[in-house]
Design a protein around this motif. Sequence first.
Motif, short mmCIF file in Angstrom:
data_model
loop_
_atom_site.label_atom_id
_atom_site.label_comp_id
_atom_site.label_asym_id
_atom_site.label_seq_id
_atom_site.Cartn_x
_atom_site.Cartn_y
_atom_site.Cartn_z
N PRO A 249 0.44 8.18 2.78
CA PRO A 249 0.07 9.63 3.17
C PRO A 249 -1.31 10.05 2.72
N GLY A 250 -2.00 10.74 3.41
CA GLY A 250 -3.33 11.12 2.81
C GLY A 250 -4.77 9.95 3.04
N ARG A 251 -4.21 8.80 3.06
CA ARG A 251 -5.35 7.80 3.27
C ARG A 251 -5.08 6.93 4.45
N SER A 252 -4.05 6.83 5.07
CA SER A 252 -3.57 5.88 6.17
C SER A 252 -4.16 6.41 7.51
N GLY A 253 -4.98 7.53 7.68
CA GLY A 253 -5.14 8.07 8.82
C GLY A 253 -4.21 8.54 9.74
N ARG B 241 5.72 0.09 7.62
CA ARG B 241 6.05 0.95 6.53
C ARG B 241 5.12 0.63 5.33
N HIS B 242 5.23 -0.30 5.19
CA HIS B 242 4.49 -0.93 3.89
C HIS B 242 3.03 -0.71 3.92
N ALA B 243 2.47 -0.64 4.92
CA ALA B 243 0.90 -0.35 5.21
C ALA B 243 0.53 1.23 4.96
N TYR B 244 1.60 2.31 5.13
CA TYR B 244 1.16 3.59 5.02
C TYR B 244 1.35 4.26 3.85
N LEU C 131 -5.79 3.10 -7.60
CA LEU C 131 -4.60 2.67 -7.70
C LEU C 131 -3.46 3.77 -8.22
N ARG C 132 -2.45 3.50 -7.44
CA ARG C 132 -1.33 4.50 -8.02
C ARG C 132 -0.24 4.00 -8.77
N VAL C 133 -0.38 2.66 -8.79
CA VAL C 133 0.86 1.79 -9.75
C VAL C 133 -0.03 1.00 -10.66
N PRO C 134 0.52 0.68 -11.61
CA PRO C 134 -0.16 -0.47 -12.59
C PRO C 134 -0.15 -1.92 -12.17
N PRO D 7 0.94 -1.09 -0.01
CA PRO D 7 0.12 -0.14 0.06
C PRO D 7 0.70 1.19 0.11
N ASP D 8 2.01 1.26 0.44
CA ASP D 8 2.80 2.60 0.40
C ASP D 8 3.19 2.95 -0.99
N LEU D 9 2.95 2.21 -1.95
CA LEU D 9 3.33 2.50 -3.26
C LEU D 9 1.70 2.38 -4.09
N SER D 10 1.10 1.46 -3.72
CA SER D 10 0.08 1.39 -4.43
C SER D 10 -1.33 2.31 -3.94
#
Length: 511
Positions: A430-434, A425-428, A120-123, A80-83
């Motif tokens: 910014p702007g969506r993770s509370g 770190r993988h779960a966060y 999604l922020r990545v393909p 999720p830190d990238l997607s």
Amino acid sequence: MAHDAGADVILAVLLAAATSGKLVVLVVVDQLRYQDLLWLEPEFGPRGFAGLGRPSPMRYDTVVTETAADHAVLATGAYPDLSGIIGDRFWEGGREREAVDDPACPVWGLPQRGRSASALRVPTVGDAFKLNTPGAGRVVAVAVKDRAALFLVGPSADLALWFETETGQMASSTCYAPAPPEWVPRDLAASFREWTWTMSRPDAIARLQPLARVPGAIPLYEMGAEFPHRVGTGALDNRFFSALRNSPASSTLALQTARAAVKALQLGESGKTDYLTLALSAVDGVGHQFGTLARERIDTILRMHEDLGAFLDELRARLGPRLSVMLTSDHGLTPMEADQKRLRVTQGGTENIDELVPRIESALVDQLGPRPGGWVASIDGSALSLRPPFPPSAVRIAVELLRQEPGLWRVVPASEVDAAEPAVRHAYFPGRSGQVLLVPRPLWTLRKHSAGANHGSPWNDDALVPLLIQSSAFHLRHDGVFRATQVAPTVAALLDTSPPAAALDLPAIEH
């Protein structure tokens, strides 16, 4: 008449093209644990679950073990830190949204509801396949849940289908097709309108689980607490469609639709490579109600083994070595506290969200005063979200209270994420993770009153799932425990294409 040798060559080429091509199928069984296939292996027969052999273990290195987030991991090779897909829903721009919400993509028959993979922020691997082959091969998703269908293939797919409980139909959005193609089955749910769910293998299931009713179960949709379960009562309404989706019958609906897609689109038989994703969520719907050890969940897995195995056998007969199948899961399930106590396992427990939110709200009101709408927006998935605007002290107060909870291993404010464990770190995003990420201790569950069991941790019950691959050209590497980020590059290898942009891990297969 003279024999035209050139015509024979052309005919041979055309015949070869008509029977060439291949099909890659990715099956994701929602909530299927690695332990499920180990425990029930004797019931599957010598060919293994769905005829796919013995499972290998695969792990998610994230605290977000949820459907939307982990289907995105499988499809993109990125956490999720990238997607950007941090859960099934999240707060963004001051409002809560479903991860698949998109007003620009109305659902067939439901113009007020929009769904897409635009968050999604990545393909995905499907997106990469389209980009790498100028759209030559077909990419099709069939699922029970909309978020599973959409995030497995991405926005570029030819079609992403799911079962829509508002209409009782297989649905998609106008961003894929303006209306249902003629081949999409209609009114599949109606055949179950009088259906009563009974055990498929009564003797075997009673032997595996002697208890007819496990303590702690919370059956939904008026299905009843033990077998037999009345799923259909004659009415074609939202209660029935919801009960159907959360029973083994949902797998039947998805598989019937997948059969129609394979036949109508001639998947694997067009002279090109095609990609089909199949996301089955019956185990998840049943597991949340009845827990890991219930007869209902055992029956659901055994039924899926039979039904999915029959579908894959049809594809094997049709395509032979031109078929490659990969099966895995998006997450597992933490055993219910009632089951733990019954079996004298004393290390776990429950952090109840319905009780936790009022305590946080009360602490914030005591120290900062009341405010319209309150301070706490939600605890959803692994994240605490506060209603903006709020002072930095609000986060500090919430963290201090949460760190006193016995069932939370880590309570990590956004300011401390970079120094935390990789799973955090993988779960966060910014702007969506509370404002705060919450990590339960092993065997502890963070859940609401309405769920019998839940998932959402980095521990083995939730994060360790099976991986099975069947391919004539590849076999699994002997690398021990595989990583969820290896699925996308593995699918890419089966498709003979480069992996998607953010899938930086190694494939799990080799020639």
